[in-house]
Design an enzyme around this catalytic site. Structure first.
Site, PDB file in Angstrom:
ATOM      1  N   HIS A 171       0.582  -1.342  -0.028  1.00 32.66           N
ATOM      2  CA  HIS A 171       0.051   0.065  -0.041  1.00 32.66           C
ATOM      3  C   HIS A 171       0.972   1.618  -0.213  1.00 32.66           C
ATOM      4  CE1 HIS A 171       0.578  -0.259   4.652  1.00 32.66           C
ATOM      5  NE2 HIS A 171       0.564   1.127   4.656  1.00 32.66           N
ATOM      6  N   ASP A 202       0.445  -7.287   1.077  1.00 37.48           N
ATOM      7  CA  ASP A 202       0.367  -6.428   1.407  1.00 37.48           C
ATOM      8  C   ASP A 202       2.080  -6.428   1.434  1.00 37.48           C
ATOM      9  OD1 ASP A 202      -0.037  -3.309   1.726  1.00 37.48           O
ATOM     10  OD2 ASP A 202      -0.267  -3.519   3.883  1.00 37.48           O
ATOM     11  N   SER A 283       4.528   2.360   8.487  1.00 34.00           N
ATOM     12  CA  SER A 283       4.482   1.124   7.138  1.00 34.00           C
ATOM     13  C   SER A 283       6.225   0.701   6.426  1.00 34.00           C
ATOM     14  CB  SER A 283       3.086   1.533   6.265  1.00 34.00           C
ATOM     15  OG  SER A 283       1.646   1.922   6.983  1.00 34.00           O
TER      16      SER A 283
END
Length: 546
Positions: A171, A202, A283
């Site tokens: 993402h 992911d 992230s």
């Protein structure tokens, strides 16, 4: 042991000197310093030495003070030994007080990078809301529709090979037109290329040309050996500008699944839960142990709680990395069944049904499972030679099977143990993760903003006389869905969901993304015409698609 003690210090040093218990308490004078040292003997031959003052006294509490030179020199020796030991102990103690995470930072931080992406956005990318009208007004193109503009975003990543391979989250780089990598504290960027990504976990692999630069590289630890309660250190770039931040916590839990991330649910989940602080921008950064080895990739944080973050475990990351590097994608098996966990009630179990396994709740027509003869109600207990403990374990076993090769599948049907051979096909990943469709039609409803200009909303307003100005309108209700069972109809306006106020479509989507994985009943406040009612909606058990 001889104990030296004063008001500020207590320490023990080895001593072979022993005094009879009858000696009692004595005072001696240190011959070089003039200090008065009080000796007090205890049973067992141990002695306490206490520093009293500069000038000696001849009696203490009726005890005789001895000025024997031999005793004084013994005490001088002991006192000198004490000073030597204390002098050596102080730096050792200082070293022991140094944070063990300093060395972790020295190992990990040079290998963590800031990832900046550029995405081109059109009016379709801002959603079905008044933002579209505003977008068309300020960014028009020649057709009168919204043009394109660049939207930057940031995330983290880490070096996994000295050739320039970098791991991050899918993402972070999804739909990026350009990817740039920058090392902490530097003012130059490297243009990165996308090697491959895997929305189902992911994860993504990008690559830079080091141009002769020596790169710090991180190594994988074995996440299967990780224990709950072990130290966990997260490193990343929160909010895009707090570069190379290091936070410390512990492994709170392992094997977390059914997590909703950014409105989507990665298909394969086995998350490590940690209370090491993970924020937006973290992230793609590493979660490491106290040796500086990777135990996970920071992926998500629970916005509603404190100290609840999630990371993809290192063993899964290592496997995905190898596949992305070799194939540019991840090759997985697929059968075409949906399953659920076998849950037994103590004292009310079915003797003909296994206590653990994955129950088939539907079989896709024309799928490998259908061709092999699997039926709804079958309980799968083993696959490819491994025991099936849950629907999640079966999902990973099927994914790990080689497409096109037969594998053994054991199951129970009507209490009878059976075994068949199945041939998985390759799973084709779809952009946006495995739960995008489920989120869009959550509970069997499609929604629209009351003020978004949707023609269906306008027609329903006219037909039903809807006067509400806040909330979202139900424009479609699927037959035999959870919403239909609860009595919701097109034209109803959702005002709140489980206490979350819904004023527009953005509020609804946020609440939906938080609750899409739930299976327990939820309370909706629904306005029908001029009447408001509370309705309870029970989500259907969808199972896991394999």
């Amino acid at each position: 042991m001889t104990i030296f003690a004063d008001e500020d210090m207590v320490c023990k040093v080895p001593c072979n000197a022993r005094f009879p218990a009858s000696v009692g308490t004595r005072e001696v004078v240190h011959p070089f310093t003039g200090l008065v040292l009080q000796l007090r003997s205890f049973y067992g031959g141990n002695v306490m030495l206490r520093i009293l003052r500069k000038q000696p006294r001849h009696t203490i509490a009726g005890n005789v003070v001895y000025r024997n030179p031999v005793a004084s020199y013994v005490c001088a020796f002991l006192f000198s030994l004490l000073l030597i030991l204390v002098g050596e102990a102080v730096p050792a103690q200082a070293d022991s007080l140094e944070s063990p995470f300093i060395s972790v930072g020295r190992i990990v931080r040079p290998a963590v990078v800031n990832i900046r992406t550029i995405r081109s956005i059109t009016d379709e990318g801002v959603g079905t809301s008044p933002l579209q009208d505003m977008f068309r007004q300020f960014f028009p193109d020649e057709t009168g529709k919204g043009g394109r503009f660049e939207m930057p975003s940031t995330g983290s990543g880490f070096i996994i090979s000295d050739s320039g391979d970098i791991l991050t989250n899918h993402h972070v780089i999804a739909d990026a037109d350009a990817i740039y990598v920058r090392f902490s504290g530097e003012h130059q960027e490297y243009l990165a290329t996308l090697v491959g990504d895997d929305p189902s976990t992911d994860l993504a692999l990008i690559h830079i040309d080091p141009a002769g630069r020596h790169l710090a590289v991180l190594e994988f630890a074995d996440s299967d050996q990780l224990e709950v309660g072990a130290w966990a250190v997260a490193v990343g770039n929160p909010f895009g500008n707090l570069e190379s931040s290091l936070t410390v916590g512990v492994v709170s839990a392992k094997g977390r699944s059914d997590m909703v991330i950014g409105g989507l649910t990665p298909r394969y989940q086995d998350f490590i839960q940690t209370d090491a602080s993970i924020n937006f921008g973290n992230s793609g950064g590493p979660l490491v142990n106290v040796q500086g080895q990777i135990i996970g990739v920071n992926t998500a944080v629970n916005q509603q709680g404190q100290g609840i973050g999630f990371a993809v475990p290192s063993n899964m990351v290592s496997h995905i990395y190898q596949q992305l590097k070799q194939h540019g994608r991840v090759i997985r098996g697929y059968l075409g069944i949906r399953t659920e966990d076998v849950i037994s009630v103590v004292g009310h179990g079915n003797e003909d049904e296994p206590a653990v396994g994955a129950r088939v709740i539907s079989v896709l027509a024309g799928s490998p499972a259908a061709a092999a003869g699997l039926l709804s109600g079958d309980v799968v207990t083993a696959f490819a030679g491994s025991e099936v403990e849950s629907r999640n374990s079966l999902q990973f076993l099927i994914a790990g099977a080689t497409p096109g090769q037969d594998v053994d599948c054991e199951f129970y049907r009507d209490g009878v143990h059976r075994s068949i051979r199945v041939r998985p096909v390759e799973w084709i990943d779809k952009p946006g993760g495995g739960n995008a469709s489920a989120a869009k039609h959550w509970l069997g409803m499609m929604m629209a903003d009351l003020s978004g200009g949707d023609p269906k909303v306008a027609r329903l307003k006219d037909m039903l006389g809807v006067t509400a100005t806040t909330g979202v309108m139900v424009i479609v209700v699927q037959d035999n869905s959870s919403a239909a069972d609860a009595g919701i109809s097109p034209g109803d306006v959702i005002v709140s969901i489980d206490g979350h106020e819904i004023t527009n479509l953005s509020d609804y989507e946020e609440a939906r993304n938080l609750m899409v994985a739930r299976t327990d009943p939820m309370t909706f406040l629904v306005r029908t015409g001029g009447t408001e009612n509370y309705l309870t909606i029970v989500p259907r058990r969808g199972g896991i698609d394999n």
